[in-house]
Design an enzyme around this catalytic site. Structure first.
Site, short mmCIF file in Angstrom:
data_model
loop_
_atom_site.label_atom_id
_atom_site.label_comp_id
_atom_site.label_asym_id
_atom_site.label_seq_id
_atom_site.Cartn_x
_atom_site.Cartn_y
_atom_site.Cartn_z
N THR A 1 0.81 -1.22 0.00
CA THR A 1 0.00 0.00 0.00
C THR A 1 0.84 1.27 0.00
O THR A 1 0.49 2.26 -0.64
CB THR A 1 -0.93 -0.02 1.23
OG1 THR A 1 -1.81 -1.13 1.09
CG2 THR A 1 -1.73 1.25 1.36
N THR B 1 1.98 -4.50 4.25
CA THR B 1 1.87 -4.79 5.69
C THR B 1 1.39 -6.22 5.95
O THR B 1 1.68 -6.78 7.00
CB THR B 1 0.89 -3.82 6.38
OG1 THR B 1 -0.39 -3.93 5.76
CG2 THR B 1 1.39 -2.39 6.30
N ASP B 2 0.65 -6.81 4.99
CA ASP B 2 0.01 -8.09 5.28
C ASP B 2 0.98 -9.18 5.72
O ASP B 2 0.68 -9.96 6.62
CB ASP B 2 -0.79 -8.58 4.06
CG ASP B 2 -2.04 -7.71 3.83
OD1 ASP B 2 -2.40 -6.94 4.74
OD2 ASP B 2 -2.64 -7.81 2.75
N SER C 1 1.85 -7.87 -0.84
CA SER C 1 2.69 -8.78 -0.05
C SER C 1 2.02 -10.13 0.21
O SER C 1 2.66 -11.04 0.73
CB SER C 1 3.14 -8.13 1.25
OG SER C 1 2.09 -8.08 2.18
N SER C 2 0.76 -10.28 -0.16
CA SER C 2 0.14 -11.60 -0.05
C SER C 2 0.79 -12.57 -1.03
O SER C 2 0.64 -13.79 -0.90
CB SER C 2 -1.36 -11.52 -0.35
OG SER C 2 -1.94 -10.61 0.55
N THR D 1 1.68 -20.41 21.15
CA THR D 1 0.33 -20.09 21.63
C THR D 1 -0.48 -19.32 20.60
O THR D 1 0.08 -18.54 19.82
CB THR D 1 0.38 -19.30 22.95
OG1 THR D 1 -0.97 -18.99 23.34
CG2 THR D 1 1.17 -18.01 22.84
N GLN D 2 -1.79 -19.52 20.63
CA GLN D 2 -2.70 -18.73 19.78
C GLN D 2 -2.86 -17.32 20.33
O GLN D 2 -3.36 -16.44 19.63
CB GLN D 2 -4.08 -19.38 19.75
CG GLN D 2 -4.11 -20.75 19.15
CD GLN D 2 -5.51 -21.36 19.13
OE1 GLN D 2 -6.49 -20.71 19.51
NE2 GLN D 2 -5.60 -22.59 18.69
N CYS D 3 -2.51 -17.13 21.60
CA CYS D 3 -2.68 -15.80 22.21
C CYS D 3 -1.69 -14.81 21.60
O CYS D 3 -0.59 -15.20 21.21
CB CYS D 3 -2.43 -15.86 23.71
SG CYS D 3 -3.52 -16.99 24.57
N1 ASP Z 1 -2.34 -5.90 0.71
C1 ASP Z 1 -1.31 -4.93 1.02
C2 ASP Z 1 0.01 -5.68 1.11
O1 ASP Z 1 0.30 -6.30 2.08
C3 ASP Z 1 -1.64 -4.24 2.29
C4 ASP Z 1 -0.67 -3.19 2.74
O2 ASP Z 1 0.40 -2.96 2.23
O3 ASP Z 1 -1.01 -2.52 3.73
O4 ASP Z 1 0.75 -5.65 0.16
#
Ligand code: ASP
Length: 348
Positions: A15, A89-90, A58-59, A283-285
């Site tokens: 993003t 960020t992902d 980034s996915s 842990t899942q926490c």
């Molecule tokens: N889908 C975006 C990514 O991870 C989201 C982001 O950058 O905030 O590439």
């Protein structure tokens, strides 16, 4: 003499790299013109170069990108004082954790950042994230970097990279590090928590041995992250654990590392471990860690041969495990290395 620190910005997409064109469409931002777009950068008194990779969401990140990033840092290591990696960020915590395990003898800052709102939108969080990340990457005392670590800067906080998770898809402070204090907090000033930053002995006096940066690569992706839930069935567990070629499992358990004690559950885990698969308990926490000796439900896992992931994040545990599996032919070696904190990824 030019005494300005030099920073290499490595742009991978996400993003942060988006801006609006005249018609209002979001298009990739040209980081080569960063100084024109953000005159504020000039006041930092830093020399900036930009290395652009084909921008991706980034996915779509795979270990191939981790390798390329590590090589880019290694190949430019002597030319720059620090590195800023712009990333979606992902999956930023996965990439940042992976890089923290790939580097040996890192003595310069590698700062990951990104944004929740595109750079080209007025209210973007990207501008501040980027400018402060550059400042942190360039910061030194007595000529030695203040943060010689792989770290992640987001919304006024600098974290150790392999301690982070993205915890919000909405909030601008999307990342947190629940089990380790921030390495720096940013207000009017950047306040470094040097007690929590890793330094070689005699760092600011230059009394350490500078060793050449090395990169370990080769991730084995024959792993699975298995999050248990009340009601998980024997058929499901069996299907997941019998995947062809499986070598590692990150088992996300309840609370302090607890799981069902039903015989079928424990037996399936024991059989899988006996087949040579490494199973790591996290842990899942979002905060705290695994203490398998605390409850009967954790002890049964320990007896079955599941190893503790301590208070590691899932992101750190899975990237560390993949790298160890890719480099360690012996199962015992993988388990032993998993239990040693390599770059401050667990413990205090
Ligand atoms: N889908 C975006 C990514 O991870 C989201 C982001 O950058 O905030 O590439």
């Amino acid at each position: 003499m030019n005494t300005k620190p030099s920073i290499l910005i490595i742009y991978t997409g996400g993003t942060i790299g988006m801006q609006r064109d005249e018609s209002g469409t979001l298009i990739p931002f040209d980081f080569n013109s960063i100084e024109k777009e953000f005159p504020a950068v000039r006041h930092l008194n830093v020399h900036i170069d930009v290395h652009k990779m084909p921008p991706i969401d980034s996915s779509n990140v795979t270990p191939a990108l981790w390798r390329e990033l590590a090589h880019t840092v290694r190949d430019n290591y002597d030319k720059y004082n620090g590195f800023v990696i712009l990333h979606g960020t992902d999956t930023m915590s996965y990439t940042a954790s992976a890089l923290s395990f790939m580097f040996e003898n890192l003595q310069k800052p590698v700062v990951f950042t990104g944004s929740q709102i595109p750079m080209g939108i007025m209210r973007t969080d990207g501008r501040e994230n980027l400018i402060t990340a550059i400042e942190i990457a360039a910061a030194s005392r007595n000529g030695y970097p203040i943060v010689p670590e792989v770290c992640l800067y987001f919304q006024n906080k600098l974290f150790r990279a392999n301690r982070t998770s993205k915890l919000s898809a909405e909030a601008l402070n999307a990342f947190d590090s629940r089990n380790y204090p921030p390495l720096a907090e940013v207000g009017v000033n950047i306040n470094y928590n040097t007690a929590y930053i890793h330094y070689e002995d005699g760092w600011f006096e230059g009394q350490f041995n500078p060793e050449p940066l090395q990169v370990t690569e080769g991730f084995d992706t024959n792993v699975v992250i298995l999050k248990i839930f009340p009601g998980i069935s024997e058929t499901t567990l069996k299907a997941v654990l019998s995947v062809d070629g499986l070598r590692g499992v990150i088992l996300e358990t309840f609370g302090t590392g607890n799981a069902p004690t039903a015989d079928w559950f424990i037996n399936l885990l024991s059989e899988t471990i006996a087949r040579g698969v490494t199973i790591v308990n996290v842990t899942q926490c979002v905060g705290g860690g695994v203490a398998m000796e605390l409850y009967e439900t954790g002890k049964r896992l320990q007896q079955a041969g599941v190893i503790s992931g301590h208070d590691m994040t899932t992101e750190a545990a899975v990237t560390k495990l993949m790298l160890l599996l890719g480099n360690c032919p012996q199962k015992d070696g993988v388990a032993q290395s998993m239990l040693i904190s390599k770059n401050g990824e667990f413990g205090s």
